[in-house]
Scaffold this motif. Sequence first.
Motif, PDB file in Angstrom:
ATOM      1  N   ASP A  66     -31.628 -20.349  34.769  1.00  0.00           N
ATOM      2  CA  ASP A  66     -31.944 -21.330  33.730  1.00  0.00           C
ATOM      3  C   ASP A  66     -31.107 -22.586  33.987  1.00  0.00           C
ATOM      4  O   ASP A  66     -29.874 -22.529  34.014  1.00  0.00           O
ATOM      5  CB  ASP A  66     -31.648 -20.750  32.346  1.00  0.00           C
ATOM      6  N   ILE A  67     -31.793 -23.716  34.147  1.00  0.00           N
ATOM      7  CA  ILE A  67     -31.123 -24.968  34.531  1.00  0.00           C
ATOM      8  C   ILE A  67     -31.306 -25.984  33.416  1.00  0.00           C
ATOM      9  O   ILE A  67     -32.435 -26.372  33.091  1.00  0.00           O
ATOM     10  CB  ILE A  67     -31.702 -25.515  35.852  1.00  0.00           C
ATOM     11  N   THR A  68     -30.187 -26.414  32.813  1.00  0.00           N
ATOM     12  CA  THR A  68     -30.218 -27.365  31.707  1.00  0.00           C
ATOM     13  C   THR A  68     -29.617 -28.700  32.144  1.00  0.00           C
ATOM     14  O   THR A  68     -28.497 -28.735  32.640  1.00  0.00           O
ATOM     15  CB  THR A  68     -29.421 -26.831  30.495  1.00  0.00           C
ATOM     16  N   ALA A  69     -30.406 -29.775  31.977  1.00  0.00           N
ATOM     17  CA  ALA A  69     -29.965 -31.133  32.314  1.00  0.00           C
ATOM     18  C   ALA A  69     -29.228 -31.174  33.652  1.00  0.00           C
ATOM     19  O   ALA A  69     -28.053 -31.540  33.713  1.00  0.00           O
ATOM     20  CB  ALA A  69     -29.089 -31.695  31.198  1.00  0.00           C
ATOM     21  N   PRO A  70     -29.906 -30.788  34.730  1.00  0.00           N
ATOM     22  CA  PRO A  70     -29.213 -30.721  36.027  1.00  0.00           C
ATOM     23  C   PRO A  70     -28.885 -32.111  36.566  1.00  0.00           C
ATOM     24  O   PRO A  70     -29.642 -33.057  36.362  1.00  0.00           O
ATOM     25  CB  PRO A  70     -30.239 -30.020  36.921  1.00  0.00           C
ATOM     26  N   SER A  71     -27.778 -32.204  37.268  1.00  0.00           N
ATOM     27  CA  SER A  71     -27.459 -33.437  37.992  1.00  0.00           C
ATOM     28  C   SER A  71     -28.317 -33.505  39.255  1.00  0.00           C
ATOM     29  O   SER A  71     -28.939 -32.505  39.646  1.00  0.00           O
ATOM     30  CB  SER A  71     -25.974 -33.455  38.356  1.00  0.00           C
ATOM     31  N   ASP A  72     -28.354 -34.668  39.885  1.00  0.00           N
ATOM     32  CA  ASP A  72     -29.165 -34.826  41.100  1.00  0.00           C
ATOM     33  C   ASP A  72     -28.713 -33.876  42.195  1.00  0.00           C
ATOM     34  O   ASP A  72     -29.537 -33.272  42.891  1.00  0.00           O
ATOM     35  CB  ASP A  72     -29.082 -36.277  41.590  1.00  0.00           C
ATOM     36  N   ASP A  73     -27.393 -33.709  42.334  1.00  0.00           N
ATOM     37  CA  ASP A  73     -26.862 -32.824  43.380  1.00  0.00           C
ATOM     38  C   ASP A  73     -27.211 -31.367  43.103  1.00  0.00           C
ATOM     39  O   ASP A  73     -27.591 -30.616  44.020  1.00  0.00           O
ATOM     40  CB  ASP A  73     -25.339 -32.980  43.480  1.00  0.00           C
TER      41      ASP A  73
END
Length: 299
Positions: free
Chosen positions: A17-24
Amino acid sequence: MVNKIISKTANGFEWMDITAPSDDEFAEVAKKYKLHPALVKDCLQPDHLPKFERLENYSFIIFRICTGNDLPEADSVQELTHKIAIFYADDFILTIHRKKQTLFDELIESVGKQKCTGSHELLNLLINACLGTYDQPLKKLSKSVDYYEEIVFLRPKNAPLLKGLYYLKRKIDLLKQMLILSYDIIDNVDSKELGDVNTRDTRDQYIKFQNMFSSYSENIHQLLNIYFSASSQRTNETMRILTIFSVFFMPLTFIVGIYGMNFDFMPELKWKLGYPGVMLLMAVVTVLIYIWFKKKKWL
């Protein structure tokens, strides 16, 4: 933020589950799971509409969940819904969203109590939970429709209801459109090859919400038509009353106009009963008009 909820070693598949991921962070995830650049781009668009796309090794889903925004004038896609992106394969599920969603907390707790037998079962639970976000807003919209029905039928002179009906119509039509666009997602989750009792429940819930939104949409359109018809009827009634008054006063104004002309030689100038005679004539004309209107059933 990347959160591993289910590990592959214990369950045969993993759920990230990925929340508000950064570009990297997102670039690393995309590289690890070999995500297509076009789908990554779709995933990052905040206003992307629902879609289902099947690739060779995985499937991609965008589902828009209902936010339950109570603002009366909220009527846009981003105000009323949030986007959940799902990458799905036999050995992994990725869920990506910009904001923390409570439905994931409830789902994680549910998954913790009973072990999922596969990624498809988890996908069905995810879609079912996403559909569930439409339940409370649907109940609120139902109350709003009842409120405006009461105003239209029982209190026609109360409240500026046209503006309220407009925004209510926008909300219902938009949420209905989101469900219509989600049909491919439900159809693939409950496919002939992978469907079971649980996926049938998800389809049933989808059909229920779609039918209810369609019903409320139809009710709002009918309310708008009734409102405009009632407004037109009230205007016609006002014009009818004004026309009746004008018909009464037209002959009286004509008589007064004649006797108001300033000529020296008029037959009635020296007649002692001229004034009461004219008043009597005006009274007779008024009575005759009243009898005529009654006979025609215009009064």
